[in-house]
Design a protein around this motif. Structure first.
Motif, PDB file in Angstrom:
ATOM      1  N   ARG A   1       0.829  -1.206   0.000  1.00 23.33           N
ATOM      2  CA  ARG A   1       0.000   0.000   0.000  1.00 23.33           C
ATOM      3  C   ARG A   1       0.869   1.263   0.000  1.00 23.33           C
ATOM      4  NH1 ARG A   1      -4.397   0.503  -2.073  1.00 23.33           N
ATOM      5  NH2 ARG A   1      -3.091   1.939  -3.219  1.00 23.33           N
ATOM      6  N   GLU A   2       1.886   1.259   0.827  1.00 18.82           N
ATOM      7  CA  GLU A   2       2.782   2.418   0.902  1.00 18.82           C
ATOM      8  C   GLU A   2       3.535   2.609  -0.419  1.00 18.82           C
ATOM      9  OE1 GLU A   2       6.370   4.238   3.724  1.00 18.82           O
ATOM     10  OE2 GLU A   2       5.523   2.258   4.140  1.00 18.82           O
ATOM     11  N   THR A   3       3.990   1.510  -1.007  1.00 19.75           N
ATOM     12  CA  THR A   3       4.707   1.595  -2.283  1.00 19.75           C
ATOM     13  C   THR A   3       3.811   2.159  -3.373  1.00 19.75           C
ATOM     14  OG1 THR A   3       6.115  -0.294  -1.694  1.00 19.75           O
ATOM     15  CG2 THR A   3       5.949   0.262  -4.026  1.00 19.75           C
TER      16      THR A   3
ATOM     17  N   ILE B   1      -6.250  -3.234  -3.272  1.00 24.44           N
ATOM     18  CA  ILE B   1      -5.560  -4.432  -2.791  1.00 24.44           C
ATOM     19  C   ILE B   1      -6.600  -5.441  -2.300  1.00 24.44           C
ATOM     20  CG2 ILE B   1      -4.010  -5.393  -1.049  1.00 24.44           C
ATOM     21  CD1 ILE B   1      -2.464  -2.787  -1.084  1.00 24.44           C
ATOM     22  N   MET B   2      -6.616  -6.598  -2.929  1.00 19.90           N
ATOM     23  CA  MET B   2      -7.430  -7.721  -2.455  1.00 19.90           C
ATOM     24  C   MET B   2      -6.480  -8.701  -1.793  1.00 19.90           C
ATOM     25  SD  MET B   2      -9.976 -10.393  -4.453  1.00 19.90           S
ATOM     26  CE  MET B   2     -11.154  -9.124  -4.913  1.00 19.90           C
TER      27      MET B   2
ATOM     28  N   GLU C   1      -3.586  -2.339   7.616  1.00 17.92           N
ATOM     29  CA  GLU C   1      -2.561  -2.016   6.634  1.00 17.92           C
ATOM     30  C   GLU C   1      -3.129  -1.482   5.318  1.00 17.92           C
ATOM     31  OE1 GLU C   1       0.122  -5.348   6.199  1.00 17.92           O
ATOM     32  OE2 GLU C   1       0.263  -5.606   8.370  1.00 17.92           O
ATOM     33  N   GLY C   2      -4.465  -1.472   5.181  1.00 16.45           N
ATOM     34  CA  GLY C   2      -5.058  -0.821   4.013  1.00 16.45           C
ATOM     35  C   GLY C   2      -5.669  -1.721   2.969  1.00 16.45           C
ATOM     36  N   ALA C   3      -5.982  -2.967   3.304  1.00 15.79           N
ATOM     37  CA  ALA C   3      -6.617  -3.853   2.325  1.00 15.79           C
ATOM     38  C   ALA C   3      -8.033  -3.373   2.009  1.00 15.79           C
ATOM     39  CB  ALA C   3      -6.662  -5.281   2.845  1.00 15.79           C
TER      40      ALA C   3
ATOM     41  N   GLN D   1     -15.251  -4.695   5.167  1.00 16.00           N
ATOM     42  CA  GLN D   1     -14.690  -4.836   3.825  1.00 16.00           C
ATOM     43  C   GLN D   1     -15.400  -5.966   3.069  1.00 16.00           C
ATOM     44  OE1 GLN D   1     -12.960  -4.236   6.501  1.00 16.00           O
ATOM     45  NE2 GLN D   1     -11.833  -2.380   5.969  1.00 16.00           N
ATOM     46  N   PRO D   2     -15.507  -5.844   1.742  1.00 18.87           N
ATOM     47  CA  PRO D   2     -16.056  -6.953   0.955  1.00 18.87           C
ATOM     48  C   PRO D   2     -15.220  -8.212   1.144  1.00 18.87           C
ATOM     49  CG  PRO D   2     -15.903  -4.949  -0.369  1.00 18.87           C
ATOM     50  CD  PRO D   2     -15.166  -4.669   0.901  1.00 18.87           C
TER      51      PRO D   2
END
Length: 324
Positions: A175-177, A188-189, A239-241, A265-266
């Motif tokens: 996510r950061e990258t 991101i899945m 972490e952002g998924a 989240q889905p």
């Protein structure tokens, strides 16, 4: 009797009115296997009806699927052994056939959602999802390669990045990258609860990606564990998924429900190659009605709580639905 549940089952019309769960092509991501030779096609022996295909065939396949209502595709590369090395350098080489194909597919079908897989095993000469040293899979060193891989796929047109490696911290690192390089809209899945399952065999046949030694039990989850999935999901959310995935699906319906009940989240579920192959084999023997069992299988995954189903049955289900 005042209460007779059979009243709501007495005709197809009434059964349809009270049906609680429905599967449609909007629920599907269709996995596809890409060959380097643009004009090649080869059936996967352990997955009847599923083909490894070059770009020209894949473009026609995607076009056909879009007409059937399938809008999302997860594209896996079939990487020749000669390209593999211990640090999976081809996984982030934008001149590699896979990245060029992703760009072409997205140019041809901008309306399609293209998902990619982030892990080292297709490119790693050891056949593992991470870098191997002295028989140990190195977590933090692997993150650097995963970040490069995810970035190169985003640059090539991927809409959804699918980290399937099960390294600790990989979702946050990716996510950061992506964000640092301007790809804030790439989703991101996460393969959140990916189990060390025996159901992956035909997939590894399709990609020739089985481990050269050892197994994947030090990074994939123990099939005996359910609560551990909550630990993985908490980390992925933090972490952002954008999506949380359970893999496999059928033997882990309880885990799908667990995540559905605990997260906003889905939830995705991967109806994996071994699950597909079992139905095909039984149908070839004449032991099962393939169309009915396929539909019931997908319904069970949706009923358990999956919002999204990655399945090799996607096209056949769409064709069957269109014929009804």
């Amino acid at each position: 009797m005042d209460i007779r549940p059979r009243r709501n089952r007495k005709s197809e019309a009434i059964r349809s009115l009270v049906q609680e769960t429905t599967v449609t092509t909007n629920d599907f991501i269709f996995p596809l296997f890409l060959l380097e030779d643009s004009n090649a096609t080869l059936e996967v022996a352990s997955m009847p009806g599923i083909y490894r295909m070059g770009l020209n065939y894949m473009l026609r396949e995607i076009e056909s699927c879009l007409k059937l209502g399938i809008q999302a595709f997860d594209i896996f590369p079939v990487v020749a052994e000669s390209y593999k090395d211990k640090t999976a350098t081809k996984s982030y080489d934008k001149s590699f056939f896979y990245h060029k194909a992703l760009t072409k597919i997205k140019q041809e079908f901008p309306e399609a959602a293209i998902m990619t897989d982030v892990a080292l095993d297709p490119y790693n000469s050891d056949g593992h999802d991470g870098i191997v040293k002295d028989g140990i899979i190195l977590n933090d060193e692997t993150l650097e390669v995963l970040g490069k891989q995810a970035l190169s796929q985003a640059e090539s047109g991927a809409d959804i990045i699918g980290p399937s490696d099960m390294m600790d911290g990989r979702v946050g690192f990716i996510r950061e990258t992506l964000d640092d390089n301007g790809f804030t809209d790439v989703s991101i899945m996460s393969y959140t609860a990916k189990y060390a399952s025996a159901f992956y065999g035909p997939f590894r046949d399709a990609l020739d990606s089985a481990p050269k030694s050892g197994d994947k039990k030090t990074y994939q989850m123990n099939p005996a564990n359910q609560r551990e999935a909550l630990i993985e999901a908490d980390l992925d959310v933090d972490e952002g998924a954008d999506f949380l995935m359970v893999k496999p699906a059928l033997a882990y319906l309880d885990v799908i429900k667990l995540l559905k009940d605990n997260y906003s989240q889905p939830i995705a579920a991967y109806n994996v190659s071994g699950e597909y192959a079992m139905l095909k084999a039984a149908a070839e023997k004449g032991w099962l009605d393939y169309d009915r069992v396929m539909a019931e299988t997908l319904l069970s995954i949706k009923r358990a709580g999956a919002d999204i189903i990655l399945t090799y049955h996607a096209k056949e289900f769409a064709q069957l639905s269109g014929a009804l």
